[in-house]
Design a protein around this motif. Structure first.
Motif, mmCIF file in Angstrom:
data_model
loop_
_atom_site.group_PDB
_atom_site.id
_atom_site.type_symbol
_atom_site.label_atom_id
_atom_site.label_comp_id
_atom_site.label_asym_id
_atom_site.label_seq_id
_atom_site.Cartn_x
_atom_site.Cartn_y
_atom_site.Cartn_z
ATOM 1 N N SER A 127 0.990 -1.115 -0.160
ATOM 2 C CA SER A 127 0.119 -0.021 0.162
ATOM 3 C C SER A 127 0.969 1.106 0.178
ATOM 4 O O SER A 127 0.708 2.285 -0.837
ATOM 5 C CB SER A 127 -0.982 -0.034 1.086
ATOM 6 N N ILE A 128 1.659 1.299 0.582
ATOM 7 C CA ILE A 128 2.792 2.513 0.842
ATOM 8 C C ILE A 128 3.504 2.655 -0.238
ATOM 9 O O ILE A 128 3.806 3.639 -0.939
ATOM 10 C CB ILE A 128 3.771 2.202 2.077
ATOM 11 N N LYS A 132 3.525 5.762 -3.008
ATOM 12 C CA LYS A 132 4.720 6.291 -3.035
ATOM 13 C C LYS A 132 4.912 6.630 -4.618
ATOM 14 O O LYS A 132 5.534 7.788 -4.986
ATOM 15 C CB LYS A 132 5.896 5.435 -2.521
ATOM 16 N N GLU A 133 4.719 5.606 -5.498
ATOM 17 C CA GLU A 133 4.625 5.682 -6.754
ATOM 18 C C GLU A 133 3.854 6.653 -7.457
ATOM 19 O O GLU A 133 4.058 7.407 -8.368
ATOM 20 C CB GLU A 133 4.561 4.354 -7.341
#
Length: 137
Positions: A127-128, A132-133
């Motif tokens: 999820s992070i 981030k992308e």
């Protein structure tokens, strides 16, 4: 109310003081106080002086009580303000500590929590990474 200068006293504007030394005729004073009329006047003068003295004391005591009460109220306000400031500081410190523990930090290309703990589950990591992308795009 009018503002008076320091050199002007509103109570003494009609009163004039003679700078001459005053002498007392003790013989005449004794004659005046030896008569019934003189003693009556002297008693009246003493009663009037005692009344004024008692009245002045009462006024001063009332003023002192009022000032003491005002001082207590001000001290209470100061204590309340200090407590509010300390409470706000405590809440702010707690919220900063809480935020430090929850916010991920970018550390050398790897995402970790502020306590340098790697995220434990792949779901959170995915999820992070996803967000981030998205942020980089």
């Amino acid at each position: 109310m009018e503002n008076f200068g320091e050199d002007r006293d509103p109570l003494n504007k009609d009163v004039k003081f003679d700078e001459k030394p005053v002498s007392v005729d003790f013989q005449r004073l004794i004659e005046l106080t030896d008569s019934e009329k003189g003693q009556s006047h002297l008693q009246c003068l003493v009663k009037h002086w005692e009344y004024k003295r008692g009245s002045s004391i009462q006024v001063l005591e009332e003023e002192l009580d009022l000032l003491c009460q005002q001082r207590k109220e001000i001290e209470q306000r100061i204590v309340q303000k200090r407590q509010q400031i300390l409470e706000r500081r405590r809440i702010h410190d707690e919220s900063c500590d809480t935020m430090k523990g929850r916010l991920p930090v970018l550390d050398g290309g790897k995402i970790t929590q502020s306590h340098d703990q790697e995220l434990k589950t792949d779901a959170e990591h995915d999820s992070i990474s996803y967000w981030k992308e998205r942020a980089m795009q």
